[in-house]
Design a protein around this motif. Structure first.
Motif, mmCIF file in Angstrom:
data_model
loop_
_atom_site.group_PDB
_atom_site.id
_atom_site.type_symbol
_atom_site.label_atom_id
_atom_site.label_comp_id
_atom_site.label_asym_id
_atom_site.label_seq_id
_atom_site.Cartn_x
_atom_site.Cartn_y
_atom_site.Cartn_z
ATOM 1 N N PRO A 176 0.798 -1.237 0.000
ATOM 2 C CA PRO A 176 0.000 0.000 0.000
ATOM 3 C C PRO A 176 0.831 1.289 0.000
ATOM 4 N N ALA A 177 1.933 1.341 0.760
ATOM 5 C CA ALA A 177 2.658 2.611 0.927
ATOM 6 C C ALA A 177 3.136 3.222 -0.394
ATOM 7 N N PRO A 178 3.793 2.433 -1.272
ATOM 8 C CA PRO A 178 4.229 3.025 -2.546
ATOM 9 C C PRO A 178 3.051 3.489 -3.409
ATOM 10 N N LEU A 179 1.907 2.811 -3.284
ATOM 11 C CA LEU A 179 0.726 3.224 -4.044
ATOM 12 C C LEU A 179 0.263 4.609 -3.577
ATOM 13 N N ALA A 180 0.275 4.803 -2.253
ATOM 14 C CA ALA A 180 -0.132 6.108 -1.713
ATOM 15 C C ALA A 180 0.815 7.209 -2.179
ATOM 16 N N GLN A 181 2.097 6.863 -2.384
ATOM 17 C CA GLN A 181 3.051 7.847 -2.885
ATOM 18 C C GLN A 181 2.760 8.212 -4.335
ATOM 19 N N VAL A 182 2.224 7.253 -5.087
ATOM 20 C CA VAL A 182 1.809 7.563 -6.463
ATOM 21 C C VAL A 182 0.665 8.580 -6.418
ATOM 22 N N ARG A 183 -0.281 8.332 -5.527
ATOM 23 C CA ARG A 183 -1.406 9.275 -5.350
ATOM 24 C C ARG A 183 -0.877 10.669 -4.993
ATOM 25 N N LEU A 184 0.086 10.721 -4.087
ATOM 26 C CA LEU A 184 0.628 12.006 -3.635
ATOM 27 C C LEU A 184 1.341 12.740 -4.767
ATOM 28 N N HIS A 185 2.266 12.047 -5.424
ATOM 29 C CA HIS A 185 3.084 12.733 -6.423
ATOM 30 C C HIS A 185 2.328 13.014 -7.712
ATOM 31 N N GLN A 215 -8.020 -4.175 3.448
ATOM 32 C CA GLN A 215 -8.022 -2.886 4.159
ATOM 33 C C GLN A 215 -7.436 -2.945 5.573
ATOM 34 N N ASN A 216 -6.544 -3.891 5.813
ATOM 35 C CA ASN A 216 -5.836 -3.892 7.095
ATOM 36 C C ASN A 216 -4.849 -2.728 7.159
ATOM 37 N N CYS A 217 -4.330 -2.339 5.986
ATOM 38 C CA CYS A 217 -3.268 -1.327 5.914
ATOM 39 C C CYS A 217 -3.669 -0.042 6.618
ATOM 40 N N VAL A 218 -4.872 0.427 6.288
ATOM 41 C CA VAL A 218 -5.309 1.725 6.811
ATOM 42 C C VAL A 218 -5.556 1.647 8.321
ATOM 43 N N ILE A 225 -2.511 7.467 7.407
ATOM 44 C CA ILE A 225 -2.531 7.803 5.981
ATOM 45 C C ILE A 225 -3.734 7.118 5.332
ATOM 46 N N PRO A 226 -4.542 7.876 4.583
ATOM 47 C CA PRO A 226 -5.735 7.275 3.963
ATOM 48 C C PRO A 226 -5.366 6.362 2.796
ATOM 49 N N LEU B 175 -14.996 3.651 -8.455
ATOM 50 C CA LEU B 175 -16.316 4.258 -8.238
ATOM 51 C C LEU B 175 -16.430 4.774 -6.807
ATOM 52 N N THR B 176 -15.999 3.952 -5.833
ATOM 53 C CA THR B 176 -15.994 4.394 -4.443
ATOM 54 C C THR B 176 -14.544 4.521 -3.996
ATOM 55 N N THR B 177 -14.176 5.703 -3.483
ATOM 56 C CA THR B 177 -12.797 5.899 -3.050
ATOM 57 C C THR B 177 -12.730 6.204 -1.556
ATOM 58 N N HIS B 178 -13.555 7.124 -1.103
ATOM 59 C CA HIS B 178 -13.524 7.540 0.297
ATOM 60 C C HIS B 178 -14.146 6.452 1.184
ATOM 61 N N PRO B 179 -13.610 6.285 2.426
ATOM 62 C CA PRO B 179 -14.177 5.262 3.327
ATOM 63 C C PRO B 179 -15.684 5.402 3.519
ATOM 64 N N ARG B 180 -16.191 6.641 3.499
ATOM 65 C CA ARG B 180 -17.623 6.844 3.691
ATOM 66 C C ARG B 180 -18.404 6.286 2.505
ATOM 67 N N ALA B 181 -17.891 6.540 1.313
ATOM 68 C CA ALA B 181 -18.533 6.004 0.108
ATOM 69 C C ALA B 181 -18.506 4.480 0.148
#
Lengths: 249, 212
Positions: A176-185, A215-218, A225-226, B175-181
């Protein structure tokens, strides 16, 4: 208050050796954290049976939960040892190295796989080109700053990967962490210039599609980090990218 | 060619898509049709079984397509299953348990489909007497309480796999990204699970009132 601190530590003498458990006891002192307690054990390397043993090996650096070096499994939960306060922990305190990375020695692990993943997804901003690098800081809304600030707090500690059922030593998933960095950059005004490259990197095997949404990561991320939001947003970005590739390459 | 097509990415997307359409859509339709078992044997044999014969023009093509798609979804699903190592003993949050259930129900559903198709469609195709009166054939199957239990497990597994698969597809496609969605989507998918499971159980009830 307890008069001593008890540890049960999973040890391993070398990368190829098999692991074993060893117990330690040390006198109680207020305000210890796991790292400071391990420092005491390094000075007094005597196990619970009174035998002098090799001191337990571990890594640490910042001592304020921002570098990720001291990440280990404390009582079953992956977290930073420096921020794990002894007074909050049930005893005996069980320490294990992260299970998803090669163990070098005792609680020390080889984190190279995580850094390789950051390289793969180009988790940085290119400022060496002839392009506008926004020398005058670009305008970014406070809301977007807030979201991005959360992603920027990632310290590549490995907690999210430790908890992920899709990430393990035999899997190609980058975690998950490198994926979140893709989102950031990808959302950075200069970083967006390399958006396509980053998306292509995570559209390969081992990339975004290897996420199983457990979804254990979050839940375990020490920096809140979302990660799952990033994964959802990248689902949207990669789907659009696939169509762009199909019709415009 | 392979570069712009991105076979890996495409395979995962097709796996996700085929679970919704046609497999998921077929399951919903199939349970809806069979819930009409409550109208009795004459109606069922005439309007449901014969009705489908007429509705499904090009039946051979449709059936072959469905089989091919289910095989792709199932076999590629095994590849995905092999890549993960479930860890629910250590991390018990809901989504992690659903991750494991999605894989377990994949197995029960695949096994159930093989048995179900063999004992109904294939049996009816090979023996014209069975094909002419599928309602009685189903009644005979459901006379055995073990078969009823297996069908309940098989149907609930399939409807769970579909409903949770819809939740996963909504994330995979962005389609759903946010935890609420994702939470609202989960409620909606729970509704899909409840509705489709109800239809399935109602279909069983229509064939055999004894166990319900």
């Amino acid at each position: 208050m307890t008069q001593e601190i008890q540890f049960r530590i999973k040890r391993q003498d070398s990368p190829d050796a098999s692991s074993y458990w060893e117990e330690f006891r040390m006198p109680y002192a207020p305000a210890h954290n796991v790292v400071s307690a391990l420092m005491y054990l390094r000075e007094h390397p005597v196990n619970a049976q009174g035998q002098k043993v090799q001191p337990v090996a571990w890594e640490c650096n910042c001592m304020e939960e921002v570098c990720g070096a001291c990440t280990m499994i404390v009582n079953g939960v992956p977290k930073q040892a420096c921020a794990a306060l002894i007074d909050d922990l049930e005893q005996p305190i069980v320490l294990e190295p992260l299970s998803k990375f090669p163990v070098m020695r005792d609680l020390q692990i080889d984190r190279q796989k995580m850094f390789d993943a950051l390289l793969k997804v180009k988790a940085w901003i290119e400022i060496g080109g002839g392009h506008d690098i926004h020398r005058h800081a670009p305008l970014i809304s406070p809301d977007e700053q807030d979201v991005r600030y959360h992603f920027s707090r990632c310290m590549t500690c490995g907690c999210c990967m430790e908890a992920c059922p899709q990430f393990h030593q035999e899997s190609k998933f980058i975690g998950p962490a490198p994926l979140a960095q893709v989102r950031l950059h990808n959302s950075h005004p200069t970083g967006v210039y390399n958006k396509t490259e980053r998306l292509h990197a995570i559209m390969e095997e081992g990339g975004l599609t290897d996420c199983g949404n457990a979804q254990n990561c979050v839940k375990v991320c020490p920096k809140d980090i979302p990660l799952t939001t990033a994964i959802g947003e990248l689902g949207r970005q990669t789907t659009a990218q696939w169509f762009r590739d199909l019709f415009s390459k | 060619m392979s570069d712009s097509l991105n076979v890996h990415f495409l395979s995962r997307k097709i796996h996700s898509l085929t679970g919704v359409v046609p497999v998921g859509a077929f399951l919903a339709f199939h349970l809806w049709e069979n819930s009409m078992s409550r109208f009795g044997g004459d109606f069922f044999n005439e309007h449901v079984v014969r009705g489908i014969e007429h509705l499904l023009n090009y039946k051979l093509a449709i059936e072959s397509f469905l089989i091919a798609v289910i095989l792709f979804h199932g076999i590629y699903g095994i590849v995905i299953w092999w890549q993960g190592k479930s860890n629910t003993s250590r991390y018990q949050n809901g989504s992690n348990v659903r991750y494991l259930l999605q894989r377990l129900t994949a197995f029960t559903t695949f096994a159930f489909i093989l048995w179900h198709v063999w004992s109904t469609r294939v049996a009816g195709g090979m023996d014209p007497k069975i094909g002419a009166d599928l309602f009685s054939h189903m009644q005979r199957i459901f006379a055995d309480p073990i078969n009823v239990a297996l069908y309940i497990v098989g149907i609930a597994g399939a409807t769970y796999h579909l409903a949770n698969g819809l939740w996963l597809a909504a994330i995979n496609w962005g389609l759903t990204t946010h935890p609420r969605a994702q939470k609202f989507c989960l409620y909606a998918c729970a509704g899909v699970f409840a509705a489709t499971t109800f239809l399935g159980l109602h279909a069983l009830w229509g064939f055999n009132h004894r166990f319900f």
